[in-house]
Design a protein around this motif. Structure first.
Motif, PDB file in Angstrom:
ATOM      1  N   ILE A   7      -6.523 -10.333  14.388  1.00  7.93           N
ATOM      2  CA  ILE A   7      -5.779 -11.585  14.555  1.00  7.93           C
ATOM      3  C   ILE A   7      -5.577 -11.887  16.036  1.00  7.93           C
ATOM      4  O   ILE A   7      -5.636 -13.047  16.460  1.00  7.93           O
ATOM      5  N   SER A   8      -5.363 -10.858  16.844  1.00 10.95           N
ATOM      6  CA  SER A   8      -5.141 -11.079  18.278  1.00 10.95           C
ATOM      7  C   SER A   8      -6.379 -11.632  18.973  1.00 10.95           C
ATOM      8  O   SER A   8      -6.288 -12.181  20.065  1.00 10.95           O
ATOM      9  N   ARG A   9      -7.547 -11.467  18.348  1.00  2.83           N
ATOM     10  CA  ARG A   9      -8.781 -12.016  18.930  1.00  2.83           C
ATOM     11  C   ARG A   9      -8.907 -13.519  18.683  1.00  2.83           C
ATOM     12  O   ARG A   9      -9.757 -14.178  19.296  1.00  2.83           O
ATOM     13  N   MET A  10      -8.092 -14.068  17.781  1.00  2.00           N
ATOM     14  CA  MET A  10      -8.189 -15.497  17.473  1.00  2.00           C
ATOM     15  C   MET A  10      -7.647 -16.308  18.645  1.00  2.00           C
ATOM     16  O   MET A  10      -6.516 -16.082  19.097  1.00  2.00           O
ATOM     17  N   HIS A  53       0.851  -1.180   0.000  1.00  3.97           N
ATOM     18  CA  HIS A  53       0.000   0.000   0.000  1.00  3.97           C
ATOM     19  C   HIS A  53       0.888   1.231   0.000  1.00  3.97           C
ATOM     20  O   HIS A  53       1.710   1.411   0.903  1.00  3.97           O
ATOM     21  N   THR A  54       0.706   2.080  -0.960  1.00  8.36           N
ATOM     22  CA  THR A  54       1.616   3.198  -1.174  1.00  8.36           C
ATOM     23  C   THR A  54       1.753   4.105   0.042  1.00  8.36           C
ATOM     24  O   THR A  54       0.840   4.200   0.870  1.00  8.36           O
ATOM     25  N   THR A  55       2.873   4.758   0.133  1.00  8.89           N
ATOM     26  CA  THR A  55       3.150   5.672   1.225  1.00  8.89           C
ATOM     27  C   THR A  55       2.061   6.734   1.321  1.00  8.89           C
ATOM     28  O   THR A  55       1.664   7.321   0.328  1.00  8.89           O
ATOM     29  N   GLY A  56       1.569   6.950   2.546  1.00  2.83           N
ATOM     30  CA  GLY A  56       0.537   7.958   2.776  1.00  2.83           C
ATOM     31  C   GLY A  56      -0.879   7.425   2.705  1.00  2.83           C
ATOM     32  O   GLY A  56      -1.841   8.177   2.861  1.00  2.83           O
ATOM     33  N   SER A  57      -1.032   6.114   2.514  1.00  2.00           N
ATOM     34  CA  SER A  57      -2.374   5.546   2.357  1.00  2.00           C
ATOM     35  C   SER A  57      -2.958   5.031   3.667  1.00  2.00           C
ATOM     36  O   SER A  57      -4.024   4.434   3.671  1.00  2.00           O
ATOM     37  N   GLY A  58      -2.267   5.245   4.776  1.00  2.00           N
ATOM     38  CA  GLY A  58      -2.819   4.851   6.072  1.00  2.00           C
ATOM     39  C   GLY A  58      -2.456   3.436   6.482  1.00  2.00           C
ATOM     40  O   GLY A  58      -3.312   2.684   6.964  1.00  2.00           O
ATOM     41  N   LYS A  59      -1.177   3.058   6.314  1.00  2.00           N
ATOM     42  CA  LYS A  59      -0.770   1.684   6.639  1.00  2.00           C
ATOM     43  C   LYS A  59      -0.849   1.399   8.144  1.00  2.00           C
ATOM     44  O   LYS A  59      -1.090   0.273   8.540  1.00  2.00           O
ATOM     45  N   THR A  60      -0.642   2.422   8.969  1.00  2.00           N
ATOM     46  CA  THR A  60      -0.695   2.191  10.419  1.00  2.00           C
ATOM     47  C   THR A  60      -2.077   1.722  10.838  1.00  2.00           C
ATOM     48  O   THR A  60      -2.218   0.763  11.613  1.00  2.00           O
ATOM     49  N   LEU A  61      -3.119   2.363  10.323  1.00  2.00           N
ATOM     50  CA  LEU A  61      -4.479   1.954  10.655  1.00  2.00           C
ATOM     51  C   LEU A  61      -4.767   0.559  10.109  1.00  2.00           C
ATOM     52  O   LEU A  61      -5.365  -0.280  10.801  1.00  2.00           O
ATOM     53  N   THR A  62      -4.335   0.285   8.876  1.00  2.00           N
ATOM     54  CA  THR A  62      -4.555  -1.035   8.278  1.00  2.00           C
ATOM     55  C   THR A  62      -3.869  -2.116   9.084  1.00  2.00           C
ATOM     56  O   THR A  62      -4.468  -3.148   9.409  1.00  2.00           O
ATOM     57  N   SER A  63      -2.606  -1.886   9.407  1.00  2.00           N
ATOM     58  CA  SER A  63      -1.840  -2.899  10.139  1.00  2.00           C
ATOM     59  C   SER A  63      -2.376  -3.079  11.550  1.00  2.00           C
ATOM     60  O   SER A  63      -2.389  -4.190  12.081  1.00  2.00           O
ATOM     61  N   PHE A  64      -2.833  -1.975  12.175  1.00  2.00           N
ATOM     62  CA  PHE A  64      -3.423  -2.126  13.500  1.00  2.00           C
ATOM     63  C   PHE A  64      -4.674  -2.987  13.438  1.00  2.00           C
ATOM     64  O   PHE A  64      -4.852  -3.905  14.240  1.00  2.00           O
ATOM     65  N   LYS A  65      -5.566  -2.683  12.506  1.00  2.00           N
ATOM     66  CA  LYS A  65      -6.821  -3.429  12.433  1.00  2.00           C
ATOM     67  C   LYS A  65      -6.556  -4.908  12.168  1.00  2.00           C
ATOM     68  O   LYS A  65      -7.185  -5.776  12.786  1.00  2.00           O
TER      69      LYS A  65
END
Length: 923
Positions: free
Chosen positions: A278-281, A261-273
């Protein structure tokens, strides 16, 4: 026959009912509440007595939008009339398809003003999605502006605070966004398919997004409650698809993969979600989100701790990480790759969490093109034997820019989802770039030539001094008079410090800082060599930090490098620094919407070039049309090569802004059209209908946009525009006159005319150079003209400046008063002192008159305004009502009934508070 808004609404209602939404006959707040009771009873398989439901309503009605979003997702402990406790569910988060769905339209809510909403989707009786429609041909932003007006007039304090997602459409364009009253139009999104093809048609959007089960899943899983910002956020389509793919891969426990995902597209939010889901599994022991140390900036720490409090350990102490790994209840951890490497290499640490070696552990790496091609990554992979590894990157490593032949795919496997720079620019999620090459070579006719900048001898002191001086000449133009700020990327620590010293020798008032690491491998990411020893680099940085300490009253040193780094980032984001000179650090991972310019004297290429350029392309407002790249080396070939690698065949057409000459031709064409429509500014007064006036507003607004873009080019010259600046400003004054007239009319009778809803993009007519300091200087120059023939003309020209800026218009009368009554009595050197005293008196008199006229609690009025000024949170109606100390206040209000007087007085006081802040607090 043209399709009307009513026809669009009717067809939408039919479509939603075909999806399974039950049509609800709700047209006012009373029926909305009655329906809520019925739906909650059915959803919870129970009935409520009037007193029990009153307790539920009291619970639902209290709190902010953010707090209500949390209430929606949790159960309410209801004390029954018989003393028993029952837990009431408002929304089924676990099995999201098992909720109750209704659709209503034309619900009227009487808040401070009565508003009628278009189409409302109710889930278990709560309005969770609101759709506002416009007919085709009307700007979709008008629907957005309408919702912002509803926030102010009627949403607040009602069940509509529970809206999770807004949808706006003019039939051909459809966008969605989360419930955040302070957001801008730039934070609205198109939906798309997995291949990033936009779905803009209203009915196609509904088919893809608004079916009950899908919509409920979006609300349950893909709306994120950001604790630090106290706002809900909704994922964009590419974020949704990436998270889905990643979660599916973990469920199957198959292979690794990476997300591009290109720079500036909100990777922090994507990776957090992804990390959170996954942590709920239950079968996953740990989820580790791993970043490079230099990317664990204060923003990342804030964001992740905002989403998952306590997940981020920002310290350098490996013991804290060991405790987190050992704690079986702490499933989501954010750490640096360096600290994780230390933990798994040291037996004293890893014996505490050795059990994780064979358990299901998921490692998600941020910016996976760095720090993952050497021993560190291999150590981590070897230790966690049963782990699955996933990477997020905006610039993967491919064969052309591989590290010893190793690519991102070699390390992480196949790409799970792609969203490249051209996708992001087309979707208006990031900006494009205007790249200008400055040197003794000449690329194109529109490039400016500075013939004696020698690109062959980079460290030549004369060259460096000349470039530093040139930057000072163009900086205000590039940054719109310092509304924005800049980074300066240099080749090495030696060159960074040489530039830093060069700026110190020149006369200017810019705040300039530098930061670079002094380890020998500073340049590894960009395949450069460190040009000087660690000790020398450290000494130079120490000197620069001491200058910084004197400038900002701080106390940093190279011993506290990361504290200094965090402070530089913070001040750059706050616009307290104008230019930061760097080598590599901050060219990746640093995001700031106020950064719009990158000066480059560095041989950037491939991923390094894209990352560096992308520091400038975060969205802000209409005055930031693109990121500015000013190159002092010939990077034309490198830029084209990088775009070919990270974009697609049409990348150049999408990524690069049109040249100065092309944009100028577009401006001149628009100007001709404007002149044919209204030959002079005064002909605007002769426009007969609202449609004619609306056409002028649209034409001139587009002309303003083109001018703002042209002004960022180095070669910009007002003469090129073929219109005198004074005449242009007269058109601008007429434009603002229409805005003021429509705003006042709208406040008076609340009629929603198309012209009143039109977006005037006021940021385009703000003259950022007219600030407090500028006004003091001009007052001094007026004083010098006293007694001269041209004095009155000079004053009139000065006051004209206020007519062309919406922000300054309200100040004009006060400035005029100071010029007429105070300025003649004082000396030039006393102007600032007397102006401050005058301004303070006017502020106090304004508030005293307001308090006296409407019988307000003066102390509380001061408190409310001060809180509004510092928090930017406008006071709610209840807080304003508490200001009123006597019923006599309503005597000043013209209305038929006492209830109408109460409501109207609150509106009047809101406008007066806004007027006060606009006049006295905004410069």
């Amino acid at each position: 026959m043209a399709t009307t808004e009513h026809m669009v609404e009717d067809k939408l209602m039919e479509q939603l009912q075909s999806f399974g939404y039950e049509k609800a006959n709700i047209n006012n707040e009373e029926k909305l509440i009655t329906n809520l009771k019925t739906q909650l009873e059915k959803h919870n398989n129970t009935t409520f007595s009037p007193k029990e439901f009153e307790r539920i309503l009291n619970h639902l009605n209290s709190g902010t939008i953010f707090e209500k979003a949390k209430k929606l997702r949790s159960k309410f402990e209801l004390c029954r009339d018989n003393g028993e406790i029952e837990y009431i569910e408002f929304f089924n988060m676990a099995d999201w398809c098992k909720n109750r769905y209704q659709v209503a339209h034309q619900i009227t809510i009487k808040g401070d003003s009565a508003n009628r909403y278009d189409v409302t989707l109710l889930i278990n009786g709560l309005p969770l999605v609101q759709i506002e429609l416009k007919r085709a041909g009307v700007e979709i932003k008008e629907a957005f502006n309408q919702i912002q007006r509803y926030h102010e007039q009627s949403f607040r304090g009602t069940l509509f605070d529970y809206v999770q997602i807004f949808v706006i459409s003019n039939k051909v364009n459809t966008k969605y966004f989360a419930n955040n009253p302070k957001q801008s139009f730039e934070q609205t999104f198109y939906w798309s398919d997995e291949h990033n093809k936009k779905i803009t048609n209203l009915y196609e959007f509904c088919e893809a997004f608004l079916k009950p089960c899908f919509l409920s899943e979006m609300i349950a899983k893909y709306v994120v409650l950001a604790q630090a910002k106290q706002i809900p956020m909704v994922l964009r389509p590419y974020q949704y698809y990436a998270v889905k793919r990643l979660v599916e891969r973990v469920k199957n426990w198959s292979t690794n993969g990476y997300v591009w995902h290109t720079t500036g597209s909100g990777k922090t939010l994507t990776s957090f979600k992804a990390s959170e889901l996954i942590s709920r599994m239950s079968d996953v022991a740990k989820v580790l989100f791993v970043v490079d140390r230099k990317d664990l900036d204060i923003q990342t720490i804030k964001e992740f701790n905002s989403f998952s409090p306590g997940s981020v350990d920002g310290t350098h102490n490996t013991k804290n990480l060991t405790k987190q790994l050992k704690d079986k209840n702490n499933k989501l951890i954010v750490t640096t790759i360096q600290k994780l490497d230390m933990a798994i290499k040291n037996e004293r640490f890893y014996k505490e969490f050795a059990h994780l070696q064979d358990e299901k552990v998921v490692l998600i790496f941020d910016e996976c093109h760095r720090s993952h091609f050497g021993k560190t990554h291999a150590n981590i992979k070897r230790f966690f034997k049963n782990a699955r590894l996933f990477g997020f990157t905006g610039t993967p490593i491919f064969k052309p820019n591989s590290v010893d032949g190793t690519t991102t795919a070699d390390i992480f496997g196949q790409s799970l989802h792609r969203y490249v720079i051209t996708d992001a620019i087309k979707d208006a999620n990031v900006l494009g770039f205007s790249v200008e090459y400055i040197g003794k070579y000449k690329q194109k006719d529109e490039d400016v030539v500075l013939s004696d900048i020698d690109t062959q001898h980079l460290h030549n002191p004369q060259r460096i001094q000349k470039i530093a001086n040139y930057i000072l000449q163009i900086h205000d133009k590039k940054t719109k008079n310092r509304k924005f700020n800049a980074l300066f990327a240099t080749q090495s620590t030696k060159m960074a410090y040489e530039y830093y010293k060069a700026f110190q020798k020149l006369h200017h008032d810019l705040k300039i800082a530098t930061i670079f690491t002094f380890a020998p491998n500073e340049g590894v990411d960009f395949e450069e060599e460190q040009k000087e020893s660690e000790q020398i680099a450290k000494q130079k940085l120490e000197k620069a930090i001491q200058d910084y300490n004197r400038l900002f009253g701080t106390n940093y040193s190279t011993q506290d490098f990361y504290g200094y780094y965090a402070d530089v980032q913070k001040r750059l984001k706050r616009k307290e620094i104008d230019i930061v000179i760097v080598v590599n650090i901050m060219l990746t991972g640093f995001d700031s919407p106020t950064l719009n310019t990158l000066y480059v004297d560095k041989n950037l290429k491939y991923h390094g070039l894209i990352q560096a350029y992308s520091r400038t392309n975060r969205l802000h407002d209409s005055t930031k049309p693109h990121g500015n790249i000013v190159c002092f080396q010939d990077l034309k070939h490198n830029t084209d090569e990088a775009l070919e690698l990270y974009g697609n065949k049409e990348a150049k057409e999408v990524v690069f802004q049109k040249s100065y000459m092309k944009q100028l031709q577009e401006f001149l064409s628009l100007l001709q059209e404007l002149k044919e429509y209204v030959p002079t500014p005064y002909k605007v007064d002769d426009l007969a209908s609202q449609e004619d006036t609306e056409h002028f507003v649209r034409l001139f607004r587009e002309l303003l946009r083109k001018k703002v873009s042209l002004e960022t080019f180095i070669e910009f010259n007002w003469k090129d525009l073929t219109i005198e600046e004074e005449e242009f400003n007269e058109y601008k004054s007429k434009y603002l006159d229409i805005y003021e007239e429509m705003r006042n009319k709208n406040q008076k009778d609340k009629e929603s005319t198309p012209l009143a809803q039109l977006d005037f993009a006021l940021e385009l007519v703000r003259e950022d150079y007219i600030n407090y300091d500028y006004i003091i200087k001009l007052l001094a120059s007026i004083k010098e003209q006293e007694g001269k023939k041209q004095y009155n003309t000079y004053v009139a020209d000065f006051l004209k400046k206020f007519d062309t800026d919406a922000r300054l218009r309200s100040k004009k009368e006060y400035i005029k008063r100071f010029i007429e009554h105070t300025l003649p009595k004082i000396e030039t050197k006393e102007i600032e002192k007397h102006f401050d005293e005058f301004w303070d008196r006017q502020k106090e008199e304004f508030l005293q008159e307001l308090a006296q006229k409407y019988h307000l609690n003066s102390n509380r009025l001061h408190e409310i305004i001060e809180r509004y000024f510092y928090t930017d949170i406008f006071p709610q109606s209840d807080a304003i009502r508490k200001l009123i100390t006597s019923k006599e206040a309503y005597d000043a209000i013209e209305a038929k009934t006492y209830f109408q007087k109460k409501r109207k007085l609150v509106e009047v006081l809101k406008e007066k508070i806004k007027e006060y802040v606009a006049i006295f607090e905004e410069w």
